[in-house]
Each structure stands twice: as C-alpha cells, then as structure tokens.
Design a protein around this motif. Structure first.
Motif, PDB file in Angstrom:
ATOM      1  N   LYS A  48       0.753  -1.042   0.116  1.00 38.28           N
ATOM      2  CA  LYS A  48      -0.069   0.022  -0.080  1.00 38.28           C
ATOM      3  C   LYS A  48       0.940   1.193  -0.084  1.00 38.28           C
ATOM      4  O   LYS A  48       0.470   2.290  -0.564  1.00 38.28           O
ATOM      5  N   GLN A  51       1.466   1.888  -3.568  1.00 36.87           N
ATOM      6  CA  GLN A  51       0.288   2.060  -4.454  1.00 36.87           C
ATOM      7  C   GLN A  51      -0.181   3.621  -4.334  1.00 36.87           C
ATOM      8  O   GLN A  51      -0.842   3.882  -5.011  1.00 36.87           O
ATOM      9  N   LYS A 135      -7.079   3.275   0.907  1.00 34.19           N
ATOM     10  CA  LYS A 135      -6.267   3.261  -0.449  1.00 34.19           C
ATOM     11  C   LYS A 135      -7.327   3.404  -1.601  1.00 34.19           C
ATOM     12  O   LYS A 135      -6.831   4.006  -2.453  1.00 34.19           O
ATOM     13  N   MET A 139      -6.776   6.118  -4.329  1.00 33.40           N
ATOM     14  CA  MET A 139      -6.882   5.936  -6.093  1.00 33.40           C
ATOM     15  C   MET A 139      -7.885   6.683  -6.786  1.00 33.40           C
ATOM     16  O   MET A 139      -7.844   7.125  -7.703  1.00 33.40           O
ATOM     17  N   GLN A 161      -3.299   1.977 -12.548  1.00 30.85           N
ATOM     18  CA  GLN A 161      -2.704   0.793 -12.280  1.00 30.85           C
ATOM     19  C   GLN A 161      -1.535   0.289 -13.175  1.00 30.85           C
ATOM     20  O   GLN A 161      -0.362  -0.110 -12.466  1.00 30.85           O
ATOM     21  N   ILE A 164       1.090   2.442 -11.482  1.00 32.83           N
ATOM     22  CA  ILE A 164       2.064   1.843 -10.244  1.00 32.83           C
ATOM     23  C   ILE A 164       2.551   0.726 -10.903  1.00 32.83           C
ATOM     24  O   ILE A 164       3.719   0.401  -9.764  1.00 32.83           O
ATOM     25  N   THR A 190      -2.643  -6.925  -7.089  1.00 35.73           N
ATOM     26  CA  THR A 190      -1.621  -6.996  -6.306  1.00 35.73           C
ATOM     27  C   THR A 190      -0.700  -7.684  -7.189  1.00 35.73           C
ATOM     28  O   THR A 190      -0.749  -8.246  -8.186  1.00 35.73           O
TER      29      THR A 190
END
Length: 337
Positions: A48, A51, A135, A139, A161, A164, A190
C-alpha cells in the motif's frame, strides 16, 4: 529439526511455521537472510505505501489538500475504528464521492466493539469499514484529478494501475515485464515479487534520500513521514504496525500484508526487511519481525518490554486464560558485500 516459528500450548510444542526473510540496503545488496530471500510472493497490503505514490506524484494530494493523516490512512489496513472511518469519510467529502463509489465493498472490521456499537444503533457495515477504504479513496482521488475514468480505477488496464506497475519497477529494481499481477482481497491488483526486491522497496521507503536520482524521492518521503507520524491510522489499537512505530518513533516504518507478509524499513540503517511466513499464517510474522529487530540490535530492553506481546505472542482460550504462546528461534545469515 525445529522450525523457526514455534507454537506452544501448555509448555508443549503444538505447531510450527517456516519463514523466509530478506534484508537489503537501498542499493539492493542482500545483507541478511533466512530461508529463501528470492521467494516469489504477493506482498498484498504491504504494497500500500507504494500504491499511494501516484496520489502524491500526480498532484492530487496537494490539489485536494490531503493532510498527513489522510496520506497515512491511504496506506492503511485499518481496523475500522471511528478515527479511521472519519478520516476516510473526510477524504471522500473533499473529492465529492460516496461510499458506493468504493469498489472494495463492506467488511466486518477488526474493531469489534465499535462494530457492535454501530449494530446496536441500528447501523451496519459499509465500504468505509473495509480495511482498504483509504487506499481505494486515494486511488479514486488520483484518477479524478488526472481525469482518468474514476469508475474503473480498480481494473488492471486502467492508466493508474499501469502507472503503479511502472513505479514498482523503479522502486523494487525490477523489469516491468517481470512484475506479474493478480487480484487482491479488496478487488484491486496485487503484484508478484521476489522477497528481496520487496525488501528493497522498504529500504528506499525508509531512506528515500539515498536514491541516486530524484525519481519518487519526494513521494516516498511524504508517505514515510505520514505513516510514522500517525501510526494509529496505519493499523489501529493493539496492532503490530501501530505499536512498533509508536515505540520506535521515527526509527522505522512498518506495514503488514495478508498471508503472513511483513515489510519494515529501518530509517537510520537504511535497510529494508521483508518477511513471508511460508504457510501464510499471520501469527508467525510478528514474532519473526521481533526476532529480526533484536538480532539487528534495533531494540533496547525498554522497547522489548513494551512490545513483549509480539515477541512472545500469547494464546488465549475463550474465557481469556493464557494457554500458550508463539515464539521465534532462528539466526539470520549474514551476507558479505
């Protein structure tokens, strides 16, 4: 041969767990290890803090005037306490979204007493209770600010994403194409990493000033400082991440992940620690972390006393009697430069 994590009941060995540990510096040099430091694993929620980097670097955090408390809860696996829910709801108000916009869905929180109060008052759990609600809100904020379809922010193909993954390649010292992905418990991607590369991320989170270029330095510093300044928002009451950051104030940053994952960054030493309990049992991760911190001479006697419940994790029966404990017994392997 006795395994490194032992579970005792009434003084008798009942169960054991294997553990893998990688400890690296900010350049990726493996300094200590136990088990397989290259084991591939999903760090899960321990990802996290990384992220959250686009939330800072995009300018969204500044645009929406997010506080350090709100940055901390964006990195949290929180217990659903009132302080967590009110902080996330404050973020949601700033970006003008509703709980139904969070893809994570509702979850019964770790804060059972708070949950009971909500139920007694005629309420029920909602997405803000989910340990990942911070989280998800962060985002969505980044997606809104960048005008990148906030309705699909959770999809692997979404620009956020994909950004990331680029960031992880930089911070974890990997090739982008080597980072595989699956779906986490909260519905977000993940990523599948070698343990030693994940440890590198925590070394750089601990000491972003040691990065050779400026890439991600400011974002990592803001995230680290927010987590260390507001540890209650990162986890909650009687949680390892919160307690260890309180006791070692300003000396380390800590974040757990599901399936027996733990990441720790040591600020003064510039080291990152990644721990994976082989069978995915969370109960082995904290005693392993304590054993690592002791062997690295990070803890003094008073610190150990304040964190004793994690060094020798008690096992209670249903009437509150201590009937056993979980301990760790292993020696780190030191690697020469």
């Amino acid at each position: 041969m006795t395994k490194p994590i032992q579970v005792y009941r009434g003084g008798f060995l009942e169960s054991t767990h294997d553990v893998h540990i990688a400890i690296v510096d900010t350049k990726g040099n493996l300094k200590y290890s136990y088990g397989d430091p290259s084991r591939l694993t999903f760090p899960r929620s321990a990802l996290k803090p990384f992220q959250a980097i686009p939330l800072i670097e995009s300018g969204a955090a500044e645009h929406f005037s997010f506080t350090d408390e709100e940055i901390a809860v964006s990195c949290a696996s929180h217990s659903g306490e009132e302080i967590h829910r009110s902080t996330v709801l404050g973020m949601m108000e700033k970006i003008n979204i509703k709980e139904s916009d969070l893809y994570c869905g509702p979850q019964i929180p770790k804060d059972i007493e708070g949950y009971k109060t909500v139920i007694r008052n005629g309420g029920d759990v909602s997405p803000v209770f989910n340990n990942c609600s911070g989280k998800h809100t962060g985002m969505i904020a980044a997606s809104l600010y960048l005008n990148e379809s906030p309705k699909t922010y959770y999809e692997l193909s979404h620009p956020l994403q994909q950004r990331i993954i680029d960031i992880m390649a930089d911070v974890f010292g990997m090739k982008r194409e080597d980072i595989e992905a699956a779906i986490d418990g909260c519905g977000l991607p993940t990523h599948y990493l070698p343990l030693k590369n994940f440890a590198l991320g925590f070394a750089r989170l601990a000491r972003p000033d040691q990065l050779e270029d400026m890439t991600h330095r400011d974002a990592l510093e803001r995230i680290r400082n927010s987590m260390m300044a507001h540890p209650r928002l990162v986890a909650g009451k009687d949680r390892f991440d919160t307690d260890v950051m309180k006791v070692l104030k300003g000396k380390l940053v800590s974040k757990m992940g599901a399936e027996g994952m733990q990441g720790i960054g040591l600020v003064e030493e510039g080291l990152g620690i990644a721990i994976k309990v082989e069978d995915g049992n969370d109960r082995g991760a904290y005693v392993a972390a304590m054993k690592v911190l002791e062997q690295l001479n990070i803890l003094d006697k008073k610190m150990v006393e304040r964190l004793l419940k994690y060094e020798k994790e008690p096992i209670f029966n249903t009437v509150g009697e201590k009937v056993g404990e979980i301990t760790a017994e292993f020696t780190l392997n030191k690697h020469e430069d």
